[in-house]
Design an enzyme around this catalytic site. Sequence first.
Site, PDB file in Angstrom:
ATOM      1  N   ASP A 289     -10.401  -4.055  -4.915  1.00 39.72           N
ATOM      2  CA  ASP A 289      -9.700  -3.230  -3.918  1.00 39.72           C
ATOM      3  C   ASP A 289     -10.262  -1.804  -3.964  1.00 39.72           C
ATOM      4  O   ASP A 289     -10.110  -1.110  -4.971  1.00 39.72           O
ATOM      5  CB  ASP A 289      -8.195  -3.241  -4.244  1.00 39.72           C
ATOM      6  CG  ASP A 289      -7.336  -2.557  -3.180  1.00 39.72           C
ATOM      7  OD1 ASP A 289      -7.840  -1.631  -2.518  1.00 39.72           O
ATOM      8  OD2 ASP A 289      -6.174  -2.953  -3.030  1.00 39.72           O
TER       9      ASP A 289
ATOM     10  N   HIS B 177      -8.380  -4.796  -0.079  1.00 41.69           N
ATOM     11  CA  HIS B 177      -7.043  -4.201   0.090  1.00 41.69           C
ATOM     12  C   HIS B 177      -6.148  -5.071   0.989  1.00 41.69           C
ATOM     13  O   HIS B 177      -5.026  -4.687   1.312  1.00 41.69           O
ATOM     14  CB  HIS B 177      -7.198  -2.791   0.673  1.00 41.69           C
ATOM     15  CG  HIS B 177      -5.981  -1.919   0.494  1.00 41.69           C
ATOM     16  ND1 HIS B 177      -5.437  -1.635  -0.745  1.00 41.69           N
ATOM     17  CD2 HIS B 177      -5.185  -1.272   1.392  1.00 41.69           C
ATOM     18  CE1 HIS B 177      -4.382  -0.840  -0.588  1.00 41.69           C
ATOM     19  NE2 HIS B 177      -4.202  -0.619   0.691  1.00 41.69           N
TER      20      HIS B 177
ATOM     21  N   SER C 143       0.826  -1.200   0.000  1.00 41.16           N
ATOM     22  CA  SER C 143       0.000   0.000   0.000  1.00 41.16           C
ATOM     23  C   SER C 143       0.870   1.265   0.000  1.00 41.16           C
ATOM     24  O   SER C 143       1.612   1.479  -0.951  1.00 41.16           O
ATOM     25  CB  SER C 143      -0.960  -0.076   1.199  1.00 41.16           C
ATOM     26  OG  SER C 143      -1.922   0.934   1.134  1.00 41.16           O
TER      27      SER C 143
HETATM   28  C1  MLT Z   1      -1.368   6.038  -0.175  1.00 40.21           C
HETATM   29  O1  MLT Z   1      -1.726   7.082   0.341  1.00 40.21           O
HETATM   30  O2  MLT Z   1      -0.187   5.697  -0.306  1.00 40.21           O
HETATM   31  C2  MLT Z   1      -2.458   5.142  -0.673  1.00 40.21           C
HETATM   32  O3  MLT Z   1      -3.672   5.787  -0.641  1.00 40.21           O
HETATM   33  C3  MLT Z   1      -2.564   3.876   0.071  1.00 40.21           C
HETATM   34  C4  MLT Z   1      -2.724   4.112   1.538  1.00 40.21           C
HETATM   35  O4  MLT Z   1      -3.828   4.380   2.012  1.00 40.21           O
HETATM   36  O5  MLT Z   1      -1.741   4.023   2.214  1.00 40.21           O
END
Ligand code: MLT
Length: 202
Positions: free
Chosen positions: A150, A181, A100
């Site tokens: 996701d 996710h 992520s």
């Molecule tokens: C980010 O901000 O890198 C993406 O939205 C994934 C997350 O929520 O970390």
Amino acid sequence: MQHIFIKGSSETTLILLHGTGGDEHSLVDIGRFLLPNANLLSIKGNIDENGLTRFFKRKSFGIFDEEDLIFRTKELYDFLQSAAKQYRFDLTKAVGYGYSNGANILGNMLIQIPRSITQAVLAHPMVPRRGIDLPDLSHTHVLITAGDNDPIAPMSESRELERMLKSASADVSMYIGHKEHAISKEELEAVKTWLKKKELIQ
Ligand code: MLT
């Protein structure tokens, strides 16, 4: 950067980068499962977003602060270089695993600092930056693991990232699951299969 280093018995080092709200402990079990004999270097991001740890700032949900992303990517790379000296491992033989937010900074590192990491697993990533000149990534091997449902890192982003990296001549494989996710057991088995194929499991 705050981190954990666990010495392994092989020459490979697995660099672990957590998702938003995680820390340096979050992915250690996954790292051990993926590469049981590798050194593990698990790093905590430097950004505190209302109590949630991240690797770089965002302007709003899904909208990255690109200036900060560029700065933090260099900061992370500098840290990796000094950790490689301190713990005596070869960064050129390292594998990155980012989940992520960790996948997003790792994906950006591939294009911002080519050859910094040449083997990377991007778990539930987004496109880190658009409209930039891409370097030659013909030496870079990437596995993207995504979820076709996701809600945070939409499938369309994973596909766009796949096309983007392939257009820069990277070797890109995809695993598509159906667990939103989350990182699933099947997904981790697919990562292991990819690592075996790339001869990274000794
Ligand atoms: C980010 O901000 O890198 C993406 O939205 C994934 C997350 O929520 O970390």
